[in-house]
Design an enzyme around this catalytic site. Structure first.
Site: not given
Length: 132
Positions: A43, A45, A47-48, A53, A55, A86, A89
């Site tokens: 999901v 956003n 605002a990165y 993630c 997971e 990543c 995660c």
């Protein structure tokens, strides 16, 4: 359709991902030792750094339903290249999974592209047992 319900859960949830910025939808599913399956998708956003993630979403769903131990993990990134978790995660999975836990990366159609243990993905990890 894949015969493994865990793989199918990751494939299905990937289709509901919210990825308008990267255009890279990801689905993940975790299975507990008692066979329950929990899925999550990425999901994003505007605002990165505030996105989540797939997971993390699957783990949050598991915890919300009382799960505390991951038996298997599947990640579906939707390309013909494996979508590995990543670093963050990998550590989140480690909180609830043993180093020998298998993590499978699959294509959008369910073809298994890569399987690694959590220890392969996060060697010499720091986990809950490190604090005892």
């Amino acid at each position: 359709m894949n015969n493994d319900p865990l793989v199918q859960a990751a494939i299905d949830v990937r289709l509901r991902a919210y990825a308008p910025y990267s255009r890279f939808p990801v689905g993940a599913a975790v299975e507990t030792a008692d066979g329950r399956i929990f899925a999550g998708c990425n999901v994003e956003n505007a605002a990165y750094p505030e996105g989540t993630c797939a997971e993390a979403g699957a783990i949050a769903a598991m915890v919300a339903r009382g799960g505390r131990q991951i038996h298997r993990v599947v990640v579906c990134g939707g390309t013909d290249a494996p979508c590995t978790p990543c670093g963050g995660c990998r550590q989140k999975i480690r909180e609830f999974a043993a180093p020998e836990t298998p993590v499978s990366m699959v294509s959008a159609g369910g073809t298994v592209l890569l399987v690694r243990t959590l220890a392969d993905l996060l060697p010499d990890s720091f986990g809950p047992d490190s604090l005892t």
